[in-house]
Design a protein around this motif. Structure first.
Motif, PDB file in Angstrom:
ATOM      1  N   LYS A   1     -13.081 -14.328  10.280  1.00 34.02           N
ATOM      2  CA  LYS A   1     -13.265 -13.138  11.324  1.00 34.02           C
ATOM      3  C   LYS A   1     -13.455 -11.929   9.982  1.00 34.02           C
ATOM      4  O   LYS A   1     -12.632 -11.804   9.188  1.00 34.02           O
ATOM      5  CB  LYS A   1     -12.248 -12.912  12.512  1.00 34.02           C
ATOM      6  N   SER A  24     -17.096   0.315  10.530  1.00 36.78           N
ATOM      7  CA  SER A  24     -17.826  -1.580  11.237  1.00 36.78           C
ATOM      8  C   SER A  24     -16.373  -1.558  11.529  1.00 36.78           C
ATOM      9  O   SER A  24     -15.931  -2.943  10.783  1.00 36.78           O
ATOM     10  CB  SER A  24     -18.638  -2.305  10.643  1.00 36.78           C
ATOM     11  N   ILE A  26     -12.894  -4.112  13.310  1.00 36.07           N
ATOM     12  CA  ILE A  26     -13.789  -6.283  13.738  1.00 36.07           C
ATOM     13  C   ILE A  26     -13.593  -6.319  14.820  1.00 36.07           C
ATOM     14  O   ILE A  26     -13.140  -4.694  16.032  1.00 36.07           O
ATOM     15  CB  ILE A  26     -11.458  -6.192  13.448  1.00 36.07           C
ATOM     16  N   SER A  27     -15.056  -7.441  14.713  1.00 31.56           N
ATOM     17  CA  SER A  27     -14.853  -7.127  16.400  1.00 31.56           C
ATOM     18  C   SER A  27     -13.989  -7.196  17.131  1.00 31.56           C
ATOM     19  O   SER A  27     -12.817  -7.985  17.236  1.00 31.56           O
ATOM     20  CB  SER A  27     -15.242  -8.601  16.784  1.00 31.56           C
ATOM     21  N   GLY A  28     -13.989  -6.735  18.419  1.00 35.08           N
ATOM     22  CA  GLY A  28     -13.225  -6.434  19.821  1.00 35.08           C
ATOM     23  C   GLY A  28     -12.613  -5.289  19.410  1.00 35.08           C
ATOM     24  O   GLY A  28     -11.375  -4.792  20.572  1.00 35.08           O
ATOM     25  N   HIS A  29     -11.934  -4.546  18.239  1.00 30.27           N
ATOM     26  CA  HIS A  29     -10.940  -3.649  18.249  1.00 30.27           C
ATOM     27  C   HIS A  29     -12.290  -1.820  18.482  1.00 30.27           C
ATOM     28  O   HIS A  29     -12.957  -1.754  18.235  1.00 30.27           O
ATOM     29  CB  HIS A  29     -10.930  -3.369  16.433  1.00 30.27           C
ATOM     30  N   ARG A  30     -11.161  -1.634  19.540  1.00 29.49           N
ATOM     31  CA  ARG A  30     -11.996   0.136  19.828  1.00 29.49           C
ATOM     32  C   ARG A  30     -11.396   0.770  19.066  1.00 29.49           C
ATOM     33  O   ARG A  30     -11.808   1.994  19.913  1.00 29.49           O
ATOM     34  CB  ARG A  30     -11.860  -0.195  21.944  1.00 29.49           C
ATOM     35  N   ASN A  71     -20.514   0.957  20.442  1.00 25.13           N
ATOM     36  CA  ASN A  71     -19.954  -0.184  19.800  1.00 25.13           C
ATOM     37  C   ASN A  71     -18.671  -0.532  19.170  1.00 25.13           C
ATOM     38  O   ASN A  71     -18.810  -1.235  18.269  1.00 25.13           O
ATOM     39  CB  ASN A  71     -21.278  -1.054  19.282  1.00 25.13           C
ATOM     40  N   SER A  72     -18.417   0.871  19.182  1.00 27.91           N
ATOM     41  CA  SER A  72     -17.339   0.657  19.107  1.00 27.91           C
ATOM     42  C   SER A  72     -17.256   1.347  16.615  1.00 27.91           C
ATOM     43  O   SER A  72     -16.310   1.585  16.212  1.00 27.91           O
ATOM     44  CB  SER A  72     -15.651  -0.571  18.549  1.00 27.91           C
ATOM     45  N   ARG A  73     -18.162   1.445  16.418  1.00 27.97           N
ATOM     46  CA  ARG A  73     -18.850   1.347  15.163  1.00 27.97           C
ATOM     47  C   ARG A  73     -18.095   2.882  14.910  1.00 27.97           C
ATOM     48  O   ARG A  73     -18.259   4.182  15.886  1.00 27.97           O
ATOM     49  CB  ARG A  73     -20.121   1.541  14.779  1.00 27.97           C
ATOM     50  N   SER A  93      -8.787   0.075  11.852  1.00 24.58           N
ATOM     51  CA  SER A  93      -8.847  -0.473  13.167  1.00 24.58           C
ATOM     52  C   SER A  93      -8.332  -0.788  13.815  1.00 24.58           C
ATOM     53  O   SER A  93      -7.106  -1.870  13.184  1.00 24.58           O
ATOM     54  CB  SER A  93     -10.652  -1.758  13.241  1.00 24.58           C
ATOM     55  N   SER A  95      -6.284  -3.284  17.024  1.00 22.01           N
ATOM     56  CA  SER A  95      -6.832  -4.068  19.027  1.00 22.01           C
ATOM     57  C   SER A  95      -6.368  -3.190  19.364  1.00 22.01           C
ATOM     58  O   SER A  95      -5.390  -2.041  19.478  1.00 22.01           O
ATOM     59  CB  SER A  95      -6.259  -5.373  18.552  1.00 22.01           C
TER      60      SER A  95
END
Lengths: 113, 113
Positions: A1, A24, A26-30, A71-73, A93, A95
């Motif tokens: 990840k 950017s 972590i994927s899924g973190h908003r 995309n949360s970036r 970031s 979760s």
């Protein structure tokens, strides 16, 4: 990840210029937060974004601003740079439930000359 | 009301010894207390965190002790190793939409071989 990615790693700017830093999460973190780290003031909270909305803001002048994309970036901008803006700028970031805590990137080292 | 006070500023420990870092907070609304470890050139990395419903949490060689009535919490590093040499930050935050980390001033830990 993949972790939190911040670009660029280093920046040198002249007083009066403006600068944009990118993060950017972590994927899924908003949720994305920004912090300034200096030897004198330590780690200070700048602002937090969640789902493209600024949810919280620290005690910094209006020259410091940010935004978050769909995309949360996230990006933060500092206008009319001052020598005192030289610092390590950190992005973190978390979760949606916040239970995993905040994960920080390696930061962008900004030097204002 | 937002301050987190951390001590000592620096700490030197022999390999195998116990490192103890203390923090005190003022805001009773804080309900999340993480500790971060930071190496030069890197962002802070979450070590361990605790919530006020428990008085102690242990993860490997790292233990957080939490005293809600005294509004104090501490990090204990057992069997300290030279690789633990880093700067340690305590922090505190509230749950909910006003989440932001308020950091202590940091402790520079040096573990002698």
């Amino acid at each position: 990840k993949a972790g939190v990615t911040q670009t660029p790693r280093y920046l040198i700017k002249t007083r009066g210029q403006q600068v944009t830093l990118s993060c950017s999460p972590i994927s899924g973190h908003r949720s994305v937060s920004w912090y300034q780290q200096t030897p004198g003031q330590g780690l200070q909270f700048l602002f937090e974004y969640f789902s493209e909305t600024q949810r919280n803001k620290g005690n910094f002048p209006g020259r410091f601003s940010g935004r978050q994309f769909s995309n949360s970036r996230s990006e933060m901008n500092v206008s009319t740079l001052e020598l005192g803006d030289s610092a390590l700028y950190l992005c973190a970031s978390s979760s949606p439930d916040g239970l995993s805590g905040y994960t920080f990137g390696s930061g962008t080292r900004l030097t204002v000359v | 009301q937002q301050q987190v006070k951390q001590s000592p500023q620096s700490l030197i420990v022999q390999k195998g010894g116990i490192s103890i870092i203390n923090c005190a907070y003022e805001n009773t609304a804080f309900d999340y207390f993480p500790w971060y470890q930071q190496f030069p050139g890197k962002g802070p990395a979450l070590l361990i965190a605790i919530r006020p419903d428990v008085s102690e949490k242990k993860e490997g060689r790292f233990t957080i002790s939490f005293n809600k009535s005294a509004k104090q919490f501490s990090l204990h590093i057992m069997d300290s190793q030279p690789g633990d040499s880093a700067t340690y930050f305590c922090a505190a935050s509230r749950s909910g939409s006003a989440r932001q980390l308020t950091f202590g001033s940091g402790t520079q830990l040096t573990v002698l071989p």
